[in-house]
Design an enzyme around this catalytic site. Structure first.
Site, mmCIF file in Angstrom:
data_model
loop_
_atom_site.group_PDB
_atom_site.id
_atom_site.type_symbol
_atom_site.label_atom_id
_atom_site.label_comp_id
_atom_site.label_asym_id
_atom_site.label_seq_id
_atom_site.Cartn_x
_atom_site.Cartn_y
_atom_site.Cartn_z
ATOM 1 N N ARG A 1 1.532 8.373 9.320
ATOM 2 C CA ARG A 1 1.268 9.802 9.116
ATOM 3 C C ARG A 1 0.105 10.300 9.980
ATOM 4 N NH1 ARG A 1 4.216 9.213 4.479
ATOM 5 N NH2 ARG A 1 4.888 11.156 3.491
ATOM 6 N N ASP B 1 0.783 -1.236 0.000
ATOM 7 C CA ASP B 1 0.000 0.000 0.000
ATOM 8 C C ASP B 1 0.814 1.284 0.000
ATOM 9 O OD1 ASP B 1 1.094 -0.021 2.504
ATOM 10 O OD2 ASP B 1 -0.742 -0.619 3.540
ATOM 11 N N HIS C 1 12.259 5.882 13.458
ATOM 12 C CA HIS C 1 12.109 6.005 11.999
ATOM 13 C C HIS C 1 12.789 7.288 11.512
ATOM 14 C CE1 HIS C 1 10.031 6.292 8.099
ATOM 15 N NE2 HIS C 1 9.580 5.060 8.262
ATOM 16 N N GLU D 1 -2.336 5.079 2.846
ATOM 17 C CA GLU D 1 -2.249 3.670 2.446
ATOM 18 C C GLU D 1 -3.591 3.059 2.046
ATOM 19 O OE1 GLU D 1 -0.787 4.965 5.149
ATOM 20 O OE2 GLU D 1 1.349 4.652 4.813
ATOM 21 N N HIS E 1 5.539 5.191 12.880
ATOM 22 C CA HIS E 1 5.804 6.076 11.745
ATOM 23 C C HIS E 1 4.561 6.570 11.017
ATOM 24 C CE1 HIS E 1 4.732 3.169 8.622
ATOM 25 N NE2 HIS E 1 5.191 2.259 9.436
ATOM 26 N N GLU F 1 0.139 -9.075 -1.099
ATOM 27 C CA GLU F 1 -0.510 -8.535 0.116
ATOM 28 C C GLU F 1 -1.723 -7.670 -0.277
ATOM 29 O OE1 GLU F 1 0.778 -5.527 3.289
ATOM 30 O OE2 GLU F 1 1.730 -7.337 4.029
HETATM 31 C C1 UD1 Z 1 6.455 5.008 3.918
HETATM 32 C C2 UD1 Z 1 5.115 4.585 3.326
HETATM 33 C C3 UD1 Z 1 4.293 3.813 4.352
HETATM 34 C C4 UD1 Z 1 5.104 2.656 4.936
HETATM 35 C C5 UD1 Z 1 6.401 3.202 5.498
HETATM 36 C C6 UD1 Z 1 7.275 2.093 6.018
HETATM 37 C C7 UD1 Z 1 3.945 6.014 1.703
HETATM 38 C C8 UD1 Z 1 3.179 7.257 1.506
HETATM 39 N N1 UD1 Z 1 4.361 5.761 2.961
HETATM 40 O O1 UD1 Z 1 6.204 5.971 4.942
HETATM 41 O O2 UD1 Z 1 3.130 3.290 3.740
HETATM 42 O O3 UD1 Z 1 4.358 2.024 5.952
HETATM 43 O O4 UD1 Z 1 7.115 3.879 4.448
HETATM 44 O O5 UD1 Z 1 8.327 2.606 6.799
HETATM 45 O O6 UD1 Z 1 4.191 5.294 0.770
HETATM 46 N N2 UD1 Z 1 13.607 8.876 5.308
HETATM 47 C C9 UD1 Z 1 14.983 8.855 5.333
HETATM 48 N N3 UD1 Z 1 15.614 7.672 5.026
HETATM 49 C C10 UD1 Z 1 14.961 6.535 4.724
HETATM 50 C C11 UD1 Z 1 13.555 6.563 4.726
HETATM 51 C C12 UD1 Z 1 12.883 7.738 5.003
HETATM 52 O O7 UD1 Z 1 15.632 9.862 5.604
HETATM 53 O O8 UD1 Z 1 15.594 5.508 4.453
HETATM 54 C C13 UD1 Z 1 12.892 10.151 5.591
HETATM 55 C C14 UD1 Z 1 13.000 11.148 4.434
HETATM 56 O O9 UD1 Z 1 13.073 12.457 4.963
HETATM 57 C C15 UD1 Z 1 11.666 10.936 3.714
HETATM 58 C C16 UD1 Z 1 10.741 10.713 4.891
HETATM 59 O O10 UD1 Z 1 11.505 9.895 5.783
HETATM 60 O O11 UD1 Z 1 11.301 12.047 2.942
HETATM 61 C C17 UD1 Z 1 9.400 10.112 4.569
HETATM 62 O O12 UD1 Z 1 9.520 8.964 3.748
HETATM 63 P P1 UD1 Z 1 8.200 8.410 2.981
HETATM 64 O O13 UD1 Z 1 8.576 7.167 2.242
HETATM 65 O O14 UD1 Z 1 7.552 9.491 2.236
HETATM 66 O O15 UD1 Z 1 7.198 8.071 4.154
HETATM 67 P P2 UD1 Z 1 7.288 7.056 5.358
HETATM 68 O O16 UD1 Z 1 6.701 7.763 6.530
HETATM 69 O O17 UD1 Z 1 8.633 6.487 5.477
HETATM 70 N N1 UDP Z 2 12.220 -3.217 10.893
HETATM 71 C C1 UDP Z 2 13.606 -3.199 10.727
HETATM 72 N N2 UDP Z 2 14.350 -2.331 11.492
HETATM 73 C C2 UDP Z 2 13.786 -1.488 12.395
HETATM 74 C C3 UDP Z 2 12.370 -1.486 12.531
HETATM 75 C C4 UDP Z 2 11.611 -2.357 11.756
HETATM 76 O O1 UDP Z 2 14.145 -3.957 9.916
HETATM 77 O O2 UDP Z 2 14.528 -0.726 13.066
HETATM 78 C C5 UDP Z 2 11.412 -4.138 10.058
HETATM 79 C C6 UDP Z 2 10.389 -4.987 10.788
HETATM 80 O O3 UDP Z 2 10.926 -6.216 11.176
HETATM 81 C C7 UDP Z 2 9.269 -5.136 9.750
HETATM 82 C C8 UDP Z 2 9.373 -3.891 8.905
HETATM 83 O O4 UDP Z 2 10.652 -3.310 9.177
HETATM 84 O O5 UDP Z 2 9.489 -6.257 8.896
HETATM 85 C C9 UDP Z 2 8.267 -2.913 9.222
HETATM 86 O O6 UDP Z 2 8.497 -1.694 8.600
HETATM 87 P P1 UDP Z 2 7.720 -0.379 8.951
HETATM 88 O O7 UDP Z 2 7.241 -0.446 10.354
HETATM 89 O O8 UDP Z 2 8.615 0.752 8.572
HETATM 90 O O9 UDP Z 2 6.518 -0.377 7.911
HETATM 91 P P2 UDP Z 2 5.043 -1.034 7.882
HETATM 92 O O10 UDP Z 2 5.187 -2.494 8.110
HETATM 93 O O11 UDP Z 2 4.221 -0.350 8.920
HETATM 94 O O12 UDP Z 2 4.553 -0.691 6.518
#
Ligand code: UD1
Ligand code: UDP
Length: 376
Positions: free
Chosen positions: A217, A99, A247, A135, A215, A121
C-alpha cells in the site's frame, strides 16, 4: 483424553502458503487434536489457487472479499463473521499468521472469547508504524494479544523480548515458507509436471529473465509509477525479458497496465498459481519485488532479489547478502539491475549465499513445541 480444538484462521495468498504445510501436519495428529480451518477470504481468487494446490477445504469460509475493500470495512466484517464461528466451534487455540488485517482482527476476536492465540511468523518489525502499512501495526498488536509466539529467526525473537514478551512464550522455528517451497518443488518436478505449464511460452533460455511483483500500500501512486518507468528503461537493455504477474488489487493493476501494456518484452500476466510461480522464480535471473514471502523464498533458489521498499522487517536477507533494498527511485532500480546483469562477481556474491530463513523444518519444530505445550 479430551482432544484440544484448533482453528486456523487466515485470508490472503501468503498466509495460506505459509500455513498450509502446518495444517497438513496438524491434521495428521487427529488422536490429540480436532483441527479446523476458517478462511476469511480477504483474498478470493488468489487464496483459492493456494487452497486447491495444497488440497485444503476450509470448514468455514466467510467469503468476505469485496472489490477494493477498505480496511475499516474489512475489519468490522471479520469481527462480526468470525465471532459466529468461534461461538459455534469453541476452539481452545487459534493459529494466525504474520501481519494481515485477518491476522490481527482474528486475534482480537479470539481474545474477546478468551481463546488462546498462537502467532506464526511472529516478531518482524520495522518500528515505523506507516511502513509497511498497515502490517507493522497489525503484527505489533497481534503480538500483544498472542499467547504463544513462533518466531522465524533469532532477530524476530529479540524484537519480541524488547516488547516485554516472556521468553518462555517464544520459540524460534525458521519460516514455514521454506517448508511450503519444498513441497512445491517436489510436486513440480515429479513426472515433470512443469512441462505442461502455460508460463513456458514466455520462457526462452537465451534471455535474461526478470520477474517482477508488487502490491504494498505504501507504494501505491508514485512508488508503482517509478517502478514501471524503471522497467521500461530495463526492457531496453539487450537480451532482457520481463514477466510481471500483476496483483489483483485495482490500485496496482490499473496503473501497471496503463504504463506497461503493449511493450514487446514486458509480459503482464494474471497472478500465477503457487507451483507455477515457484517454477518461474527458479527460471529467473533477477527478481524485483516488494513482497515479503518472495524475499524469503528466492534465496533457496539462488535468485538475487531487489526489494522496492525503503524499510524492511526482514533484515536477515540483507545481512546474508541475498537481497538489496533499492527503494522506489527509478534510477536506483535500473542501476542495480544493470549491475547484476553485467557484473558476474556481484551476481554470484548474491546468488550463492545461504538462505537465513531456515531449511524447511519449521513445521516440525512448531508442532513438536505446540504438542509439548498442550500436554504440559
Ligand atoms: C493483503 C494484505 C497484505 C499482504 C497481501 C498479500 C492487509 C491489509 N493487506 O494486501 O498484508 O501482504 O494481501 O498479497 O491485510 N483482490 C482481488 N482478488 C484477490 C485478492 C485481492 O480482486 O484474490 C483485490 C480486491 O479488489 C481487494 C483488493 O485486491 O479488495 C485488496 O485486497 P486486500 O486484501 O485488502 O489488500 P492486499 O493489497 O491484497
Ligand atoms: N506468489 C504466487 N503467485 C504469484 C505471485 C506470488 O503464488 O503470481 C506467491 C509467492 O511465491 C509467495 C507469496 O505468493 O509465496 C507472496 O505473496 P504476496 O507477495 O502477495 O504477499 P507478501 O508475501 O508480501 O505478504
Amino acid at each position: 483424553m479430551v482432544k484440544s480444538k484448533i482453528l486456523f484462521v487466515f485470508g490472503t495468498r501468503p498466509e495460506a502458503i505459509k500455513m498450509a504445510p502446518l495444517i497438513i501436519e496438524m491434521k495428521k495428529q487427529s488422536s490429540i487434536f480436532v483441527t479446523k480451518v476458517c478462511v476469511t477470504a480477504q483474498h478470493r481468487q488468489m487464496l483459492d489457487q493456494v487452497l486447491d494446490f495444497f488440497d485444503i477445504s476450509p470448514d468455514y469460509d466467510l467469503d468476505l472479499m469485496k472489490k477494493n475493500q477498505s480496511l475499516s470495512f474489512l475489519t468490522s466484517e471479520i469481527i462480526n463473521n468470525l465471532d459466529l464461528v468461534l461461538l459455534e466451534f469453541l476452539p481452545d487455540y487459534i493459529f494466525v499468521h504474520g501481519d494481515t488485517t485477518t491476522s490481527f482482527v482474528s486475534s482480537l476476536c479470539a481474545y474477546y472469547h478468551n481463546i488462546k492465540i498462537c502467532h506464526i511468523e511472529a516478531g518482524l518489525r520495522t518500528f515505523n508504524k506507516f511502513s509497511p502499512f498497515p502490517e507493522e501495526i497489525n503484527r505489533t498488536l497481534t503480538a500483544k494479544l498472542a499467547d504463544y509466539h513462533f518466531a522465524p529467526t533469532l532477530k524476530a525473537k529479540k524484537n519480541l523480548l524488547k516488547e516485554g514478551i516472556d521468553k518462555e512464550k517464544i520459540k524460534v522455528t525458521g519460516n514455514t515458507v521454506i517448508d511450503a517451497l519444498n513441497i512445491a518443488l517436489s510436486k513440480i518436478y515429479i513426472n515433470r509436471i512443469y512441462k505442461n505449464y502455460n508460463i513456458n511460452k514466455y520462457l526462452n533460455n537465451s534471455e535474461n529473465l526478470i520477474l517482477v511483483t508488487g502490491h504494498r500500500r505504501e507504494n501505491f501512486g508514485d512508488g508503482i509509477k517509478n517502478l514501471c518507468l524503471a522497467l521500461l528503461e530495463i526492457s531496453e537493455l539487450s537480451n532482457v525479458s520481463i514477466i510481471y504477474p500483476v496483483h489483483l488489487n485495482p490500485n496496482v493493476y490499473i496503473p501497471v497496465k496503463k504504463l506497461l501494456k503493449g511493450k514487446k518484452n514486458i509480459h503482464l500476466i494474471e497472478p500465477l498459481n503457487y507451483p507455477e510461480f515457484v517454477y518461474l522464480m527458479s527460471k529467473s535471473k533477477i527478481i524485483i519485488t516488494d513482497s515479503g514471502g518472495i524475499q524469503e523464498e528466492a534465496p533457496s533458489l539462488g535468485i538475487p532479489v531487489l526489494v522496492t521498499r525503503n524499510t524492511t522487517e526482514r533484515p536477515e536477507g540483507i545481512e546474508a547478502g541475498t537481497v538489496i533494498l533499492v527503494g522506489t527511485e527509478k534510477q536506483k532500480i535500473v542501476s542495480f539491475t544493470t549491475k547484476l546483469l553485467k557484473n558476474k562477481k556481484f551476481y554470484e556474491d548474491m546468488s550463492l549465499q545461504k538462505n537465513p530463513y531456515g531449511d524447511g523444518d519449521a513445521v516440525k519444530k512448531i508442532l513438536k513445541h505446540f504438542i509439548n505445550l498442550v500436554k504440559s
